[in-house]
Design a protein around this motif. Structure first.
Motif, PDB file in Angstrom:
ATOM      1  N   GLU A 121       0.824  -1.213   0.000  1.00 33.95           N
ATOM      2  CA  GLU A 121       0.000   0.000   0.000  1.00 33.95           C
ATOM      3  C   GLU A 121       0.858   1.264   0.000  1.00 33.95           C
ATOM      4  O   GLU A 121       0.460   2.285  -0.562  1.00 33.95           O
ATOM      5  CB  GLU A 121      -0.924   0.007   1.214  1.00 33.95           C
ATOM      6  CG  GLU A 121      -2.004  -1.066   1.211  1.00 33.95           C
ATOM      7  CD  GLU A 121      -1.490  -2.425   1.657  1.00 33.95           C
ATOM      8  OE1 GLU A 121      -2.237  -3.416   1.544  1.00 33.95           O
ATOM      9  OE2 GLU A 121      -0.323  -2.499   2.119  1.00 33.95           O
ATOM     10  N   TRP A 128       3.663   1.612  -1.436  1.00 32.00           N
ATOM     11  CA  TRP A 128       4.406   1.733  -2.688  1.00 32.00           C
ATOM     12  C   TRP A 128       3.621   2.469  -3.759  1.00 32.00           C
ATOM     13  O   TRP A 128       4.202   3.029  -4.692  1.00 32.00           O
ATOM     14  CB  TRP A 128       4.813   0.353  -3.206  1.00 32.00           C
ATOM     15  CG  TRP A 128       6.118  -0.098  -2.647  1.00 32.00           C
ATOM     16  CD1 TRP A 128       6.347  -0.712  -1.451  1.00 32.00           C
ATOM     17  CD2 TRP A 128       7.396   0.069  -3.258  1.00 32.00           C
ATOM     18  NE1 TRP A 128       7.683  -0.941  -1.272  1.00 32.00           N
ATOM     19  CE2 TRP A 128       8.355  -0.475  -2.373  1.00 32.00           C
ATOM     20  CE3 TRP A 128       7.826   0.620  -4.455  1.00 32.00           C
ATOM     21  CZ2 TRP A 128       9.715  -0.472  -2.654  1.00 32.00           C
ATOM     22  CZ3 TRP A 128       9.191   0.622  -4.748  1.00 32.00           C
ATOM     23  CH2 TRP A 128      10.117   0.075  -3.849  1.00 32.00           C
ATOM     24  N   THR A 129       2.304   2.480  -3.644  1.00 32.75           N
ATOM     25  CA  THR A 129       1.485   3.093  -4.684  1.00 32.75           C
ATOM     26  C   THR A 129       1.815   4.561  -4.888  1.00 32.75           C
ATOM     27  O   THR A 129       1.899   5.053  -6.024  1.00 32.75           O
ATOM     28  CB  THR A 129      -0.007   2.959  -4.317  1.00 32.75           C
ATOM     29  OG1 THR A 129      -0.317   1.582  -4.102  1.00 32.75           O
ATOM     30  CG2 THR A 129      -0.888   3.507  -5.425  1.00 32.75           C
ATOM     31  N   GLU A 183       3.825   7.786  -8.133  1.00 31.51           N
ATOM     32  CA  GLU A 183       2.913   8.891  -8.418  1.00 31.51           C
ATOM     33  C   GLU A 183       3.525  10.230  -8.032  1.00 31.51           C
ATOM     34  O   GLU A 183       3.514  11.191  -8.820  1.00 31.51           O
ATOM     35  CB  GLU A 183       1.601   8.669  -7.660  1.00 31.51           C
ATOM     36  CG  GLU A 183       0.577   9.761  -7.889  1.00 31.51           C
ATOM     37  CD  GLU A 183      -0.704   9.513  -7.119  1.00 31.51           C
ATOM     38  OE1 GLU A 183      -1.549  10.421  -7.088  1.00 31.51           O
ATOM     39  OE2 GLU A 183      -0.855   8.408  -6.540  1.00 31.51           O
ATOM     40  N   ASP A 187       3.685  -8.204  -7.865  1.00 24.05           N
ATOM     41  CA  ASP A 187       2.804  -7.230  -7.206  1.00 24.05           C
ATOM     42  C   ASP A 187       3.452  -5.850  -7.167  1.00 24.05           C
ATOM     43  O   ASP A 187       2.804  -4.836  -7.468  1.00 24.05           O
ATOM     44  CB  ASP A 187       2.479  -7.689  -5.784  1.00 24.05           C
ATOM     45  CG  ASP A 187       1.604  -8.934  -5.745  1.00 24.05           C
ATOM     46  OD1 ASP A 187       0.836  -9.145  -6.703  1.00 24.05           O
ATOM     47  OD2 ASP A 187       1.704  -9.696  -4.761  1.00 24.05           O
ATOM     48  N   TYR A 188       4.718  -5.797  -6.770  1.00 24.36           N
ATOM     49  CA  TYR A 188       5.426  -4.511  -6.742  1.00 24.36           C
ATOM     50  C   TYR A 188       5.543  -3.925  -8.146  1.00 24.36           C
ATOM     51  O   TYR A 188       5.369  -2.718  -8.347  1.00 24.36           O
ATOM     52  CB  TYR A 188       6.817  -4.684  -6.143  1.00 24.36           C
ATOM     53  CG  TYR A 188       6.852  -4.920  -4.660  1.00 24.36           C
ATOM     54  CD1 TYR A 188       6.466  -3.921  -3.768  1.00 24.36           C
ATOM     55  CD2 TYR A 188       7.286  -6.128  -4.129  1.00 24.36           C
ATOM     56  CE1 TYR A 188       6.505  -4.128  -2.389  1.00 24.36           C
ATOM     57  CE2 TYR A 188       7.335  -6.343  -2.754  1.00 24.36           C
ATOM     58  CZ  TYR A 188       6.940  -5.344  -1.890  1.00 24.36           C
ATOM     59  OH  TYR A 188       6.989  -5.549  -0.530  1.00 24.36           O
ATOM     60  N   VAL A 200       2.356  -2.260  -9.376  1.00 28.10           N
ATOM     61  CA  VAL A 200       2.089  -0.975  -8.733  1.00 28.10           C
ATOM     62  C   VAL A 200       3.010   0.124  -9.271  1.00 28.10           C
ATOM     63  O   VAL A 200       2.557   1.258  -9.511  1.00 28.10           O
ATOM     64  CB  VAL A 200       2.245  -1.096  -7.202  1.00 28.10           C
ATOM     65  CG1 VAL A 200       2.317   0.276  -6.548  1.00 28.10           C
ATOM     66  CG2 VAL A 200       1.098  -1.896  -6.612  1.00 28.10           C
ATOM     67  N   GLN A 246       2.742   2.493 -13.664  1.00 24.41           N
ATOM     68  CA  GLN A 246       2.629   3.952 -13.680  1.00 24.41           C
ATOM     69  C   GLN A 246       3.674   4.578 -14.588  1.00 24.41           C
ATOM     70  O   GLN A 246       3.400   5.548 -15.303  1.00 24.41           O
ATOM     71  CB  GLN A 246       2.761   4.509 -12.263  1.00 24.41           C
ATOM     72  CG  GLN A 246       1.612   4.128 -11.342  1.00 24.41           C
ATOM     73  CD  GLN A 246       1.663   4.899 -10.030  1.00 24.41           C
ATOM     74  OE1 GLN A 246       1.759   6.115 -10.021  1.00 24.41           O
ATOM     75  NE2 GLN A 246       1.607   4.169  -8.917  1.00 24.41           N
TER      76      GLN A 246
END
Length: 413
Positions: free
Chosen positions: A191, A193-194, A198, A242-243, A246, A250
C-alpha cells in the motif's frame, strides 16, 4: 549438493561449529526474476543492488555481471564496487553521510551522487569550482508522506521552499547537472508503494522540461520466504509481480508516448528482496537443559547471526541429526533455542517443537538480510560463509571465519 548431517559436519570440521551457507544461484535467480517482473511492464528498469544489506563481494559481482548497478551508502561500499570492477557510471551514492574525497572521485569518474542535504551540496559546489571542465551528475533525494506513519529524516521535503531553492541552485551552476530524482522509504507494505511513483512522476512534470536520465524509487521490498515465516505476518506478502504492477505500470503509462531512448531509467534498489532467502545459518547444538520445567538449548550461534534487527519473527529452521546419536534423540515441545552470548534475551528461536539431541545442527533459513553486515564481533568473531552448489555438489569458501588477529589488529596492546 544435498545438505545432510554428514555434509554439515564436514564443513564444520573445517570452519567451526557455526557457519553461513550461501546459495549464490538462488540470489542470481531472484535478481533475474525481479528484473523480469519490472521489465515486462517498463523495459527501461534497472536494479541497483543495496550493498549495505549484504555486501558479500560474490553477490555484488553477480549483479554487475548481469548488468545491474551498485547502490552504496559509504566509502567502504564504494571501494567494494570499484574493486569488483563496477563502472563508475553504474554507481549510485546515497545516504546521509558521505566522504568528500569519495564524492569527488565518483563525480569526476562519471558516477551519480544523490544529494541528501545542504552540506553535501556545498561539497559538490566546491568540486564543481575546482573542475569547471567536468560535468558532474547529481540526483536529489526526495522526502514526502507515503502514509506509513513515519516522518523520514532523509532527503529534502518536496513541499518546502528549500526543495525549490536546491533545484534552482543546481540549475544555476553550469557544470552540475540534475540527472535524476531519488526516494527511499523503509516500509515494505504494498500500500505504501502506490504513492512513490505517483509523487515522483508529479515532481518530474513540475520541475523538468524533459525527463531526467533516471528516477529511483528506492528499495524496501519483501522477498521470498518460507510459508512458516509468511504465516507470522498479518497480511499477504507481496510478490515481485505485485510490486512491479504498482510501480512499473505507472511509469509505462506516463511515458508511453515517448521514444524509448528518451524514457528515464526506472531504478529500484532492492536488498532483502534478493538476498533474504539466499542464505542459511548452521549452528551446532551444544547443550540441552531443564530450568524449572522449561526446556532450553544452547547453540553455537546467536540471534545476532540470524536476526540482528531483533524483530519478533521466528525464522524457518530444520534440525539435522547425528545418526550415531539416535538413541539420544528426544521429542521436545516448546523448547527455546538460546545463543552463545551472555545476554539473557539471546534466543535464536522461541518455542521450537521437534526432535533434537546434543551434537545436531540447527539450520535457519531466510537469514541473508543484514545478518553478515550487522553482526558485531561480540564475544566471538564472525563466522565463515560457504557457497553451496546443488548442481555440482561442491562448496566454495566465500568468507573465512575471523580470528583473534582479525578483530584486534587495529588495537594497541
Amino acid at each position: 549438493m544435498i545438505i545432510d548431517f554428514e555434509r554439515l559436519k564436514e564443513i564444520s570440521d573445517i570452519h567451526g561449529d557455526s557457519f553461513y551457507l550461501l546459495d549464490s544461484k538462488k540470489f542470481e535467480q531472484n535478481y533475474k526474476e525481479l528484473q523480469k517482473a519490472f521489465r515486462d511492464i517498463y523495459s527501461n528498469t534497472y536494479i541497483a543492488y543495496s550493498y549495505k544489506t549484504n555486501y558479500i563481494p560474490k553477490l555484488c559481482k553477480i549483479v554487475n555481471e548481469n548488468g545491474g548497478f551498485a547502490e552504496v551508502v559509504s566509502d567502504m561500499e564504494y571501494q567494494i564496487a570499484l574493486k569488483i570492477g563496477v563502472e563508475s557510471q553504474n554507481i549510485y551514492y546515497n545516504g546521509p553521510y558521505k566522504n568528500p574525497s569519495a564524492v569527488e572521485k565518483l563525480l569526476l569518474d562519471g558516477g551519480i551522487v544523490n544529494v541528501d542535504s545542504h552540506y553535501e551540496l556545498e561539497i559538490i559546489k566546491i568540486i564543481a569550482s575546482k573542475y569547471p571542465e567536468n560535468l558532474l551528475s547529481v540526483g536529489l533525494r526526495c522526502n514526502f508522506d507515503i502514509n506509513d506513519g513515519v516522518k523520514s529524516r532523509f532527503g529534502f521535503d518536496v513541499e518546502s521552499e528549500d526543495f525549490v531553492d536546491v533545484i534552482n541552485l543546481i540549475n544555476d551552476i553550469n557544470n552540475i547537472e540534475l540527472t535524476g530524482l531519488h526516494c527511499h522509504f523503509a516500509s515494505r507494505y504494498i500500500e505504501t508503494w502506490t504513492g512513490r511513483p505517483e509523487r515522483m512522476l508529479n515532481l518530474i512534470s513540475k520541475y523538468f522540461n524533459e525527463p531526467p536520465k533516471f528516477i529511483s524509487v528506492g528499495g524496501g521490498l519483501f522477498g521470498k520466504m518460507a510459508p512458516s515465516l509468511k504465516e507470522q505476518f498479518d497480511f499477504d506478502i507481496p510478490s515481485y509481480e505485485d510490486y512491479a504492477e504498482v510501480v512499473a505500470t505507472q511509469f509505462r503509462d506516463f511515458f508511453e508516448d515517448m521514444e524509448f531512448s528518451k524514457q528515464p531509467k526506472l531504478i529500484i534498489e532492492p536488498g532483502s528482496a534478493l538476498v533474504g532467502d539466499a542464505m542459511k545459518f548452521a549452528a551446532k547444538v551444544i547443550n540441552i537443559k531443564d530450568i524449572r520445567g522449561k526446556k532450553m538449548a544452547t547453540l553455537a550461534g546467536s540471534i545476532y547471526n540470524i536476526n540482528p534487527t531483533l524483530n519478533k519473527k521466528n525464522p524457518p529452521v530444520k534440525a539435522y541429526h547425528n545418526v550415531e546419536n539416535e538413541d539420544k534423540l528426544r521429542m521436545y515441545e516448546d523448547i527455546d533455542l538460546g545463543g552463545y552470548t551472555c545476554i539473557e534475551s539471546d534466543y535464536l528461536y522461541r518455542g521450537y517443537t521437534g526432535e533434537m539431541s546434543v551434537g545436531d545442527y540447527m539450520v535457519f533459513e531466510n537469514v541473508g538480510s543484514y545478518s553478515v553486515v550487522l553482526k558485531p564481533p561480540f564475544i566471538l568473531p564472525n563466522f565463515a560463509v560457504v557457497d553451496y552448489n546443488e548442481e555440482t555438489n561442491s562448496i566454495e569458501i566465500i568468507k573465512h571465519r575471523e580470528t583473534f588477529d582479525d578483530v584486534f589488529r587495529t588495537y594497541e596492546f
